[in-house]
Design an enzyme around this catalytic site. Sequence first.
Site, short mmCIF file in Angstrom:
data_model
loop_
_atom_site.label_atom_id
_atom_site.label_comp_id
_atom_site.label_asym_id
_atom_site.label_seq_id
_atom_site.Cartn_x
_atom_site.Cartn_y
_atom_site.Cartn_z
N ASP A 45 0.85 -1.20 0.00
CA ASP A 45 0.00 0.00 0.00
C ASP A 45 0.88 1.25 0.00
O ASP A 45 1.01 1.94 1.02
CB ASP A 45 -0.93 -0.01 1.22
CG ASP A 45 -1.87 -1.21 1.20
OD1 ASP A 45 -2.09 -1.77 0.11
OD2 ASP A 45 -2.36 -1.61 2.27
N ARG A 99 -9.04 -4.71 -5.90
CA ARG A 99 -9.97 -3.74 -6.49
C ARG A 99 -11.33 -3.71 -5.79
O ARG A 99 -12.05 -2.74 -5.86
CB ARG A 99 -10.13 -4.08 -7.98
CG ARG A 99 -11.15 -3.25 -8.74
CD ARG A 99 -10.79 -1.77 -8.74
NE ARG A 99 -11.78 -0.94 -9.41
CZ ARG A 99 -12.96 -0.59 -8.90
NH1 ARG A 99 -13.32 -1.01 -7.68
NH2 ARG A 99 -13.79 0.16 -9.57
N LYS A 100 -11.70 -4.80 -5.15
CA LYS A 100 -12.99 -4.89 -4.45
C LYS A 100 -14.14 -4.46 -5.37
O LYS A 100 -14.90 -3.52 -5.06
CB LYS A 100 -12.99 -4.12 -3.15
CG LYS A 100 -11.98 -4.67 -2.13
CD LYS A 100 -12.12 -4.02 -0.77
CE LYS A 100 -11.19 -4.60 0.27
NZ LYS A 100 -9.79 -4.18 0.18
O1 S5P Z 1 -11.05 -7.33 5.59
C1 S5P Z 1 -10.09 -6.83 5.02
C2 S5P Z 1 -9.88 -7.01 3.66
C3 S5P Z 1 -8.75 -6.48 3.07
S1 S5P Z 1 -8.44 -6.86 1.43
N1 S5P Z 1 -9.17 -6.13 5.71
C4 S5P Z 1 -8.06 -5.56 5.15
O2 S5P Z 1 -7.27 -4.94 5.87
N2 S5P Z 1 -7.85 -5.72 3.79
C5 S5P Z 1 -6.68 -5.11 3.11
O3 S5P Z 1 -5.48 -5.64 3.66
C6 S5P Z 1 -6.59 -3.60 3.26
O4 S5P Z 1 -7.22 -2.95 2.17
C7 S5P Z 1 -5.08 -3.34 3.27
O5 S5P Z 1 -4.62 -3.17 1.95
C8 S5P Z 1 -4.49 -4.61 3.84
C9 S5P Z 1 -4.14 -4.60 5.31
O6 S5P Z 1 -3.13 -3.66 5.56
P1 S5P Z 1 -2.43 -3.54 7.00
O7 S5P Z 1 -1.49 -2.40 6.83
O8 S5P Z 1 -3.49 -3.28 8.02
O9 S5P Z 1 -1.72 -4.85 7.23
#
Ligand code: S5P
Length: 376
Positions: A45, A99-100
Site C-alpha cells: 500500500d 480492487r474490491k
Molecule cells: O477485511 C479486510 C480485507 C482487506 S483486502 N481487511 C483488510 O485490511 N484488507 C486489506 O489488507 C486492506 O485494504 C489493506 O490493503 C491490507 C491490510 O493492511 P495492514 O497495513 O493493516 O496490514
Amino acid sequence: MAENKHPSFRLSFSARASSPSCSTLASYLLNLMTIKQTNLCLSADVNSTSELLKIAEELGDTICVLKTHADIISDFTERSATQLREIASRKHFLIFEDRKFADIGSTVQKQYISGPLSIAKWAEIVTVHLFSGPGILTALEGAASSAISQYNMTVHTEISGGFTEGQQMEFEPEPEPEPEPEIEPLHDEIRTKPDWLRQGRKPSIVSISTTISTRSEPMSPQTSGQMFQSNRNQKGYLKEALDRLGPIPYFRSALVLAQMSSKGNFFTKEYTENCVKSARNHQDFVLGFISQRSLNSEPDDNFLTFTPGVKLIEPDSNERGDSLDQQYRNPAQVIGNDGADVIIVGRGILQASDQLEAAERYRKAAWDAYEVRIMK
Ligand code: S5P
C-alpha cells in the site's frame, strides 16, 4: 480442535495442488508457495510507482503474492504494470489487485478490462464483493475469459534476462496499446480451465521469449504435487524447482470478500455462507476467500483462505488494531487455529525500519504455523 477441521486444514499445499478441483492458477500458486516456502502476501500500500517497484524488487523473494491498490499510486500507468510484471516473473510471485469490485455486471466488466487501470491485463488475482449478487462472478469470469482469449491470440514478447544485482532499473519503452478485448458472454468452450486440465493433468508452460497463441501445453503429469515437496537445503533446489514449475500461467482468478477484519463490519453469518455457495458455482474462477478463517466445509471444498488484519503482536502489546478500526491477530493464530493459508501483511512490514528483515520474520512465522498445522 484439529479433529473437527475440514480435510484441507491438515493437507499440505502440494497435496491440495494435485486435487482435481484445483484450478490451474490455484495449483500453480500452491506449488509456488511450497517451493519458495512462503505463504506471505505483501500488501504494498504505497503511493508511487518507484516505491512499488522498489519494494517488489527487495521483498519479492520472500513472498508468494504481492497485493496492490493501484488507485492509491499517484503515477500508476500501463508502464508501472509492465515493470511490476517483469519483477513478478523474475522473482516468482503473483500480482493481486485489491480492487474490491462491487457493481452491476456490465460495469465491473468494464472496470476490470478497460480504463486507465486495465486490471485484467496485469493482475492474476482481484477481489470482489458479492453485495450485488452472484451475477458479478459470472460477469467477471466472462471478462477474464475474454482477456485470456485476447492474450492467447496475440503475439507476446516477454522481457527476458532481468536485472543483475545492483543494476539500475531501466525499463522498456511504453508498449503499443493493445486493442480492448470484446467482452464475450461465458460460453462453455471459453473457460479458464482447459480440457486437458479437466482430465486431471496439470500444466507445463513452455518458456520462450516470444510466444504465439496457446501457451499452456498438455504434458506429462510430472508437475504434480509431490514433485514440489520442499527440499530447500539441497543445493540449487530453488532455481531448479522454479524452472520446472515454469512461468506464471496466463489465467485470472478472484477472491471473494466473505469476512472483513475491521471492527463493527456488517458482514453476517448468512452473507458469508451465501458467498461460499456462490463461489462453489465458479470454482474455476474463484481462488478462494478474503476471510478471517477457512470457509471450506463441503468435502470437495479446496478454496484458499487469504487473511488480512495480521501483525506480529507481542503478548502484552496494545497494537491489536489501528485508530481506524483495523483489527490485528498473529500469524500463528490465523493459520494454526483458523485455517488461513496466506497472510496479508501491510504496515507490519511497510513501517518496519528494515523491511526485508520484517518480511522474512512474517514469512517464517506464517510458514512455521502452516507446517505445525499440517503435522497435527
Ligand atoms: O477485511 C479486510 C480485507 C482487506 S483486502 N481487511 C483488510 O485490511 N484488507 C486489506 O489488507 C486492506 O485494504 C489493506 O490493503 C491490507 C491490510 O493492511 P495492514 O497495513 O493493516 O496490514
